[in-house]
Design a protein around this motif. Structure first.
Motif, PDB file in Angstrom:
ATOM      1  N   ASP A   1     -11.945   1.384   9.993  1.00 22.56           N
ATOM      2  CA  ASP A   1     -12.543  -0.168  10.665  1.00 22.56           C
ATOM      3  C   ASP A   1     -12.042  -0.837   9.665  1.00 22.56           C
ATOM      4  O   ASP A   1     -12.990  -2.218   8.811  1.00 22.56           O
ATOM      5  CB  ASP A   1     -14.477   0.138  10.623  1.00 22.56           C
ATOM      6  N   LEU A   2     -10.826  -0.536   9.913  1.00 25.14           N
ATOM      7  CA  LEU A   2      -9.874  -1.946   8.607  1.00 25.14           C
ATOM      8  C   LEU A   2      -9.812  -3.205   9.964  1.00 25.14           C
ATOM      9  O   LEU A   2      -9.408  -2.877  11.289  1.00 25.14           O
ATOM     10  CB  LEU A   2      -8.965  -1.704   7.035  1.00 25.14           C
ATOM     11  N   THR A   3      -9.018  -4.532   9.367  1.00 28.11           N
ATOM     12  CA  THR A   3      -8.941  -5.841   9.829  1.00 28.11           C
ATOM     13  C   THR A   3      -6.984  -5.230  10.159  1.00 28.11           C
ATOM     14  O   THR A   3      -7.021  -4.038   9.141  1.00 28.11           O
ATOM     15  CB  THR A   3      -9.120  -6.872   9.704  1.00 28.11           C
ATOM     16  N   PRO A   4      -6.205  -5.508  10.871  1.00 27.22           N
ATOM     17  CA  PRO A   4      -4.755  -5.368  11.191  1.00 27.22           C
ATOM     18  C   PRO A   4      -4.562  -5.666   9.646  1.00 27.22           C
ATOM     19  O   PRO A   4      -3.333  -4.585   9.284  1.00 27.22           O
ATOM     20  CB  PRO A   4      -4.384  -6.048  11.653  1.00 27.22           C
ATOM     21  N   ALA A   5      -4.640  -6.279   8.607  1.00 24.88           N
ATOM     22  CA  ALA A   5      -3.524  -6.980   7.740  1.00 24.88           C
ATOM     23  C   ALA A   5      -3.769  -5.939   6.395  1.00 24.88           C
ATOM     24  O   ALA A   5      -2.819  -4.780   5.714  1.00 24.88           O
ATOM     25  CB  ALA A   5      -4.121  -8.709   6.955  1.00 24.88           C
ATOM     26  N   PRO A   6      -4.694  -5.233   6.296  1.00 23.81           N
ATOM     27  CA  PRO A   6      -5.487  -4.195   5.023  1.00 23.81           C
ATOM     28  C   PRO A   6      -5.315  -3.084   5.289  1.00 23.81           C
ATOM     29  O   PRO A   6      -4.698  -2.298   5.318  1.00 23.81           O
ATOM     30  CB  PRO A   6      -7.276  -4.402   4.950  1.00 23.81           C
ATOM     31  N   ALA A   7      -5.330  -2.863   6.932  1.00 25.28           N
ATOM     32  CA  ALA A   7      -4.600  -1.259   7.519  1.00 25.28           C
ATOM     33  C   ALA A   7      -3.077  -1.673   7.696  1.00 25.28           C
ATOM     34  O   ALA A   7      -3.037   0.304   7.050  1.00 25.28           O
ATOM     35  CB  ALA A   7      -5.073  -1.537   8.820  1.00 25.28           C
ATOM     36  N   ALA A   8      -2.405  -1.970   7.603  1.00 21.82           N
ATOM     37  CA  ALA A   8      -0.753  -2.266   7.099  1.00 21.82           C
ATOM     38  C   ALA A   8      -0.800  -2.069   6.216  1.00 21.82           C
ATOM     39  O   ALA A   8       0.083  -1.920   5.533  1.00 21.82           O
ATOM     40  CB  ALA A   8       0.001  -3.906   8.036  1.00 21.82           C
ATOM     41  N   LEU A   9      -1.489  -2.706   5.446  1.00 26.39           N
ATOM     42  CA  LEU A   9      -1.135  -2.777   3.641  1.00 26.39           C
ATOM     43  C   LEU A   9      -2.011  -1.374   3.485  1.00 26.39           C
ATOM     44  O   LEU A   9      -0.409  -0.204   2.332  1.00 26.39           O
ATOM     45  CB  LEU A   9      -2.427  -3.498   2.031  1.00 26.39           C
ATOM     46  N   ALA A  10      -2.380  -0.280   3.580  1.00 27.63           N
ATOM     47  CA  ALA A  10      -2.635   0.933   3.468  1.00 27.63           C
ATOM     48  C   ALA A  10      -1.778   2.283   3.931  1.00 27.63           C
ATOM     49  O   ALA A  10      -1.498   2.592   3.708  1.00 27.63           O
ATOM     50  CB  ALA A  10      -4.461   1.329   4.184  1.00 27.63           C
ATOM     51  N   THR A  11      -1.039   1.918   5.479  1.00 29.55           N
ATOM     52  CA  THR A  11      -0.199   2.754   5.994  1.00 29.55           C
ATOM     53  C   THR A  11       0.677   2.397   4.980  1.00 29.55           C
ATOM     54  O   THR A  11       2.102   3.080   4.849  1.00 29.55           O
ATOM     55  CB  THR A  11      -0.283   2.114   6.745  1.00 29.55           C
ATOM     56  N   ALA A  12       1.471   1.501   4.310  1.00 24.07           N
ATOM     57  CA  ALA A  12       2.547   1.136   3.322  1.00 24.07           C
ATOM     58  C   ALA A  12       2.379   1.166   2.471  1.00 24.07           C
ATOM     59  O   ALA A  12       3.024   2.381   1.702  1.00 24.07           O
ATOM     60  CB  ALA A  12       2.918  -0.538   3.380  1.00 24.07           C
ATOM     61  N   ILE A  13       1.170   1.616   1.168  1.00 19.22           N
ATOM     62  CA  ILE A  13       0.805   2.429   0.429  1.00 19.22           C
ATOM     63  C   ILE A  13       1.154   4.038   0.203  1.00 19.22           C
ATOM     64  O   ILE A  13       1.525   4.566  -0.479  1.00 19.22           O
ATOM     65  CB  ILE A  13      -0.629   1.713  -0.236  1.00 19.22           C
ATOM     66  N   ILE A  14       0.497   4.431   1.316  1.00 15.33           N
ATOM     67  CA  ILE A  14       0.719   6.042   2.368  1.00 15.33           C
ATOM     68  C   ILE A  14       2.703   6.248   2.070  1.00 15.33           C
ATOM     69  O   ILE A  14       2.785   7.385   2.109  1.00 15.33           O
ATOM     70  CB  ILE A  14       0.435   6.641   2.709  1.00 15.33           C
ATOM     71  N   MET A  15       3.020   5.174   2.997  1.00 10.64           N
ATOM     72  CA  MET A  15       4.602   5.667   3.732  1.00 10.64           C
ATOM     73  C   MET A  15       5.275   5.640   1.889  1.00 10.64           C
ATOM     74  O   MET A  15       6.217   6.130   1.893  1.00 10.64           O
ATOM     75  CB  MET A  15       4.775   4.472   4.206  1.00 10.64           C
ATOM     76  N   ALA A  16       5.468   4.672   1.052  1.00  7.47           N
ATOM     77  CA  ALA A  16       5.801   4.061  -0.131  1.00  7.47           C
ATOM     78  C   ALA A  16       6.029   5.018  -0.585  1.00  7.47           C
ATOM     79  O   ALA A  16       6.122   6.108  -1.602  1.00  7.47           O
ATOM     80  CB  ALA A  16       5.203   2.813  -0.530  1.00  7.47           C
ATOM     81  N   VAL A  17       4.022   6.593  -0.981  1.00  6.57           N
ATOM     82  CA  VAL A  17       4.270   7.307  -1.875  1.00  6.57           C
ATOM     83  C   VAL A  17       4.722   8.557  -1.556  1.00  6.57           C
ATOM     84  O   VAL A  17       5.463   8.725  -1.715  1.00  6.57           O
ATOM     85  CB  VAL A  17       2.698   7.033  -2.321  1.00  6.57           C
ATOM     86  N   TYR A  18       4.696   8.837  -0.057  1.00  3.01           N
ATOM     87  CA  TYR A  18       5.321   9.665   0.507  1.00  3.01           C
ATOM     88  C   TYR A  18       7.155   9.246   0.296  1.00  3.01           C
ATOM     89  O   TYR A  18       7.552  10.715  -0.224  1.00  3.01           O
ATOM     90  CB  TYR A  18       4.749   9.734   1.757  1.00  3.01           C
ATOM     91  N   ILE A  19       8.010   8.195   0.269  1.00  2.72           N
ATOM     92  CA  ILE A  19       8.883   8.073   0.006  1.00  2.72           C
ATOM     93  C   ILE A  19       9.568   8.219  -1.203  1.00  2.72           C
ATOM     94  O   ILE A  19      10.416   8.878  -1.455  1.00  2.72           O
ATOM     95  CB  ILE A  19       9.335   6.620   0.746  1.00  2.72           C
ATOM     96  N   VAL A  20       8.777   7.553  -2.446  1.00  3.73           N
ATOM     97  CA  VAL A  20       8.593   7.970  -3.461  1.00  3.73           C
ATOM     98  C   VAL A  20       8.683   8.769  -4.065  1.00  3.73           C
ATOM     99  O   VAL A  20       9.192   9.686  -5.017  1.00  3.73           O
ATOM    100  CB  VAL A  20       7.816   6.695  -4.728  1.00  3.73           C
ATOM    101  N   VAL A  21       8.072  10.567  -4.237  1.00  4.38           N
ATOM    102  CA  VAL A  21       7.472  11.167  -3.692  1.00  4.38           C
ATOM    103  C   VAL A  21       8.581  12.321  -3.780  1.00  4.38           C
ATOM    104  O   VAL A  21       8.749  13.051  -4.660  1.00  4.38           O
ATOM    105  CB  VAL A  21       6.390  12.258  -3.983  1.00  4.38           C
ATOM    106  N   HIS A  22       9.590  11.442  -2.679  1.00  3.09           N
ATOM    107  CA  HIS A  22      10.548  12.721  -2.248  1.00  3.09           C
ATOM    108  C   HIS A  22      12.278  11.709  -2.249  1.00  3.09           C
ATOM    109  O   HIS A  22      13.147  12.182  -3.294  1.00  3.09           O
ATOM    110  CB  HIS A  22      10.643  12.550  -1.014  1.00  3.09           C
ATOM    111  N   ARG A  23      11.863  10.367  -3.249  1.00  5.48           N
ATOM    112  CA  ARG A  23      13.149   9.709  -3.535  1.00  5.48           C
ATOM    113  C   ARG A  23      12.415   9.267  -5.023  1.00  5.48           C
ATOM    114  O   ARG A  23      12.036   7.469  -4.815  1.00  5.48           O
ATOM    115  CB  ARG A  23      13.624   9.232  -3.121  1.00  5.48           C
ATOM    116  N   HIS A  24      12.671   9.399  -6.509  1.00  7.44           N
ATOM    117  CA  HIS A  24      12.048   8.857  -6.984  1.00  7.44           C
ATOM    118  C   HIS A  24      12.663   7.685  -7.433  1.00  7.44           C
ATOM    119  O   HIS A  24      12.560   6.283  -7.847  1.00  7.44           O
ATOM    120  CB  HIS A  24      12.205   9.680  -8.246  1.00  7.44           C
ATOM    121  N   ASP A  25      13.405   7.700  -7.110  1.00  9.10           N
ATOM    122  CA  ASP A  25      15.295   6.380  -7.368  1.00  9.10           C
ATOM    123  C   ASP A  25      14.914   5.775  -6.723  1.00  9.10           C
ATOM    124  O   ASP A  25      14.879   3.695  -6.768  1.00  9.10           O
ATOM    125  CB  ASP A  25      16.079   7.103  -7.305  1.00  9.10           C
ATOM    126  N   LEU A  26      13.938   5.140  -5.491  1.00  7.41           N
ATOM    127  CA  LEU A  26      13.646   4.194  -4.609  1.00  7.41           C
ATOM    128  C   LEU A  26      12.198   3.650  -4.607  1.00  7.41           C
ATOM    129  O   LEU A  26      11.260   2.463  -4.130  1.00  7.41           O
ATOM    130  CB  LEU A  26      13.110   4.634  -3.011  1.00  7.41           C
TER     131      LEU A  26
END
Length: 229
Positions: free
Chosen positions: A132-157
């Motif tokens: 039940d988020l508004t779109p902008a905070p939802a975008a940030l929450a999704t981005a954080i999850i996605m960035a964490v996933y990527i960085v876990v697999h590629r620490h250099d990123l």
């Protein structure tokens, strides 16, 4: 007289064009990221609230400048770090005859970029409904999850993700401040739902930009080197 938001969208489009013209090797990536965001923006912006009449009202308030803003932010966010620090990256992977399987996989990095962008954008829709988020905070929450996933697999990123987010925040803030000086109207539009500000700039605008930088910045490098061994 153009609104402040319209001027912001135009200024960001000029930045997009500057990056696009100066970096021929980034043009395909910019186009994919921007077009995905452009065509899915109506869904992301209008999805808040399950009431059909509310969705119809928000959709009717959607203008071309809203789509242009999302188009330009997505393309800049995904490639600006590489446009600035591109000397640290290798050329795109080529088909290797001695390793046909790996080489073939390397050739589908554009498909992976397309799928990764869609996952990010649809992740925003999921967060809006699930939490039940508004779109902008939802975008940030999704981005954080996605960035964490990527960085876990590629620490250099990690640096790529953080700097892409910061660069997008700074670029958007500066262009928004310039737009505000050039227009007698305040920022309004379906992308701006919250009422908080940083200076005279709506927080939602900066949140969108930071989220796109955090998610799409490292995504570009992650998918294009995924199959390289």
């Amino acid at each position: 007289m153009l609104s402040a938001f319209s001027l912001l969208a135009i200024l960001l489009t000029l930045v997009w064009l500057w990056v696009f013209l100066r970096n021929p090797d980034l043009r395909v990536e910019m186009s994919i990221l921007s077009l995905c965001a452009f065509f899915l923006a109506p869904v992301i912006i209008t999805v808040k609230g399950g009431d059909p009449s509310m969705i119809a009202e928000r959709f009717s308030g959607l203008h071309f400048m809203d789509l242009l803003f999302v188009f330009s932010v997505a393309g800049i966010a995904g490639t600006f770090y590489h446009a600035v620090f591109g000397k640290h990256y290798h050329r795109l992977p080529k088909l290797k005859h001695e390793k046909p399987v790996d080489g073939t996989l390397a050739q589908i990095w554009l498909i992976r970029l397309f799928v990764g962008t869609l996952l990010f954008l649809w992740g925003i829709v999921f967060c809006v409904f699930a939490f039940d988020l508004t779109p902008a905070p939802a975008a940030l929450a999704t981005a954080i999850i996605m960035a964490v996933y990527i960085v876990v697999h590629r620490h250099d990123l990690f640096t790529d993700a953080i700097l892409s987010a910061l660069l997008m925040g700074v670029i958007t803030y500066i262009t928004a401040a310039i737009a505000l000086m050039g227009s007698p109207y305040d920022f309004t539009g379906p992308l701006i739902v919250g009422s908080s500000f940083i200076g005279n700039i709506p927080t939602d605008i900066l949140t969108w930009s930071v989220a796109f930088g955090l998610a799409l910045g490292p995504l570009y490098e992650y998918v294009r080197r995924l199959a390289v061994v």
